[in-house]
Write a protein that holds these residues in place. Structure first.
Motif, PDB file in Angstrom:
ATOM      1  N   GLN A  18       0.835  -1.206   0.000  1.00  0.00           N
ATOM      2  CA  GLN A  18       0.000   0.000   0.000  1.00  0.00           C
ATOM      3  C   GLN A  18       0.869   1.256   0.000  1.00  0.00           C
ATOM      4  N   ILE A  19       1.948   1.226   0.773  1.00  0.00           N
ATOM      5  CA  ILE A  19       2.870   2.363   0.800  1.00  0.00           C
ATOM      6  C   ILE A  19       3.454   2.603  -0.587  1.00  0.00           C
ATOM      7  N   LEU A  20       3.873   1.547  -1.238  1.00  0.00           N
ATOM      8  CA  LEU A  20       4.441   1.690  -2.584  1.00  0.00           C
ATOM      9  C   LEU A  20       3.410   2.275  -3.544  1.00  0.00           C
ATOM     10  N   SER A  21       2.181   1.850  -3.427  1.00  0.00           N
ATOM     11  CA  SER A  21       1.111   2.360  -4.275  1.00  0.00           C
ATOM     12  C   SER A  21       0.850   3.845  -3.990  1.00  0.00           C
ATOM     13  N   SER A  45      14.061   1.990  -6.354  1.00  0.00           N
ATOM     14  CA  SER A  45      14.771   2.318  -5.115  1.00  0.00           C
ATOM     15  C   SER A  45      13.839   2.279  -3.911  1.00  0.00           C
ATOM     16  N   VAL A  46      12.626   2.794  -4.079  1.00  0.00           N
ATOM     17  CA  VAL A  46      11.664   2.814  -2.977  1.00  0.00           C
ATOM     18  C   VAL A  46      11.287   1.392  -2.584  1.00  0.00           C
ATOM     19  N   LYS A  47      11.166   0.513  -3.558  1.00  0.00           N
ATOM     20  CA  LYS A  47      10.842  -0.897  -3.273  1.00  0.00           C
ATOM     21  C   LYS A  47      11.894  -1.543  -2.376  1.00  0.00           C
ATOM     22  N   GLU A  48      13.126  -1.066  -2.468  1.00  0.00           N
ATOM     23  CA  GLU A  48      14.229  -1.673  -1.718  1.00  0.00           C
ATOM     24  C   GLU A  48      14.412  -1.076  -0.322  1.00  0.00           C
TER      25      GLU A  48
END
Length: 158
Positions: A18-21, A45-48
């Protein structure tokens, strides 16, 4: 959307998708100065990010993440809202939490993101340094901002 209750909760690993979305929707809606290919680059980068390594708090409504804020070493590292919730005072709610509970006193913001610069300025942040490139070396100037010092020993009743 009236009568909805929003709660600030510590990050939980089940909030990551949800944060990534929220991050992607927010950036695509508010960062029109960033090239789409760069957004895709940053998304990786955010995914990592290990959100457990920061003080990350999620703004939720019925377990749906509508925004989040992350602070490390008293610096706001991230603040994003789902675009459907911008303009409802929820960014202010997250900022007040960061300032009062997490004692944040610094933030870096894209200089081209004039709405974000104005937002942080309303809370008393002022630029003290500028870099021509972001942390990734891309051509997105960064304003480093910190809270203005207020001398609480000065009497206002002169």
């Amino acid at each position: 959307m009236q009568n909805q209750e929003f709660y600030i909760k510590p990050y939980e690993t089940n909030f990551k998708e949800q944060i990534l979305s929220v991050w992607e929707k927010s950036v695509r809606a508010t960062h029109n100065f960033v090239k789409p290919s760069d957004i895709d680059y940053y998304k990786q980068s955010v995914k990592e990010i290990d959100f457990c390594s920061l003080s990350v708090y999620c703004l939720t409504n019925e377990n749906k993440v509508v925004g989040f804020i992350g602070v490390a070493d008293l610096k706001i590292e991230m603040l994003f809202l789902d675009p459907d919730y911008i303009g409802q005072g929820l960014g202010k709610k997250l900022m007040n939490f960061a300032l009062n509970d997490l004692k944040a006193d610094q933030v870096d913001v894209n200089e081209q993101n004039s709405n974000a610069v104005k937002f942080y300025s309303k809370f008393g942040f002022t630029p003290y340094e500028k870099t021509e490139k972001d942390r990734e070396g891309k051509d997105y100037p960064i304003l480093k901002m910190k809270l203005k010092f207020i001398d609480t020993n000065i009497s206002l009743n002169r």
